[in-house]
Design an enzyme around this catalytic site. Structure first.
Site, PDB file in Angstrom:
ATOM      1  N   PRO A  65      -0.805 -11.436  -2.069  1.00 49.70           N
ATOM      2  CG  PRO A  65      -2.889 -10.874  -1.186  1.00 49.70           C
ATOM      3  CD  PRO A  65      -2.017 -12.041  -1.561  1.00 49.70           C
ATOM      4  CG  HIS A  66       3.435  -8.130  -2.255  1.00 50.42           C
ATOM      5  ND1 HIS A  66       3.106  -9.175  -3.085  1.00 50.42           N
ATOM      6  CD2 HIS A  66       4.268  -7.347  -2.958  1.00 50.42           C
ATOM      7  CE1 HIS A  66       3.732  -9.031  -4.234  1.00 50.42           C
ATOM      8  NE2 HIS A  66       4.443  -7.917  -4.196  1.00 50.42           N
TER       9      HIS A  66
END
Length: 154
Positions: A65-66
């Site tokens: 996730p980013h």
């Protein structure tokens, strides 16, 4: 760019139980707040918004996730090892137990992409993932993640 420059030792955790992707994002937000001084709610919201564009579960039990955040001063990482794998809508439909999140400034540009590529390359190494999965001590996990670059530099 090296993992040791974006991943503080105290931003690495092993979590016994996580019940949902949303709960995981809250855990990441809390770690980001305690380690990097960011607002946990802002981090959670940014991660959820990004995830809405498409799942960041890349397969083989790994999620990346980013998000970009106005208040972030630089690119930084958070790593969570889940003792109980979590459904993450991954591309291979396998549950996730290794989560490396990246938070970058809104204007990070190429640095954000370089960091994402570095993390992806590191976690594609099956030996690294095996070591991460067989250890629960946070300091050991940090060492495993950051020793990769030391051995590659040698």
């Amino acid at each position: 760019m090296q993992l040791s420059s974006i991943l503080k030792a105290d931003a690495v955790k092993s979590i016994a139980s996580c019940t949902s992707k949303k709960r995981l994002f809250h855990d990441l937000g809390e770690v980001a707040e305690s380690c990097y001084g960011l607002n946990a709610s802002d981090v959670v919201e940014a991660l959820i918004d990004r995830e809405g564009l498409g799942p960041t579960g890349v397969g083989q039990g790994i999620a990346l996730p980013h998000a970009r955040l106005e208040d972030a001063k630089s690119v930084f990482g958070l790593f969570l090892r889940l003792e109980k794998p979590l459904d993450f809508d991954a591309v291979d439909r396998q549950p996730v137990d290794l989560v490396f999140a990246l938070i970058a400034p809104k204007d990070a540009g190429v640095d954000h992409l370089k960091a994402l590529a570095l993390v992806s390359r590191t976690l594609r190494d099956k030996a690294v993932c095996t070591k991460l999965r067989s250890n629960s001590d946070a300091n050991t996990l940090h060492t495993i993640l950051t020793e990769v670059e030391a051995s590659q530099a040698a």
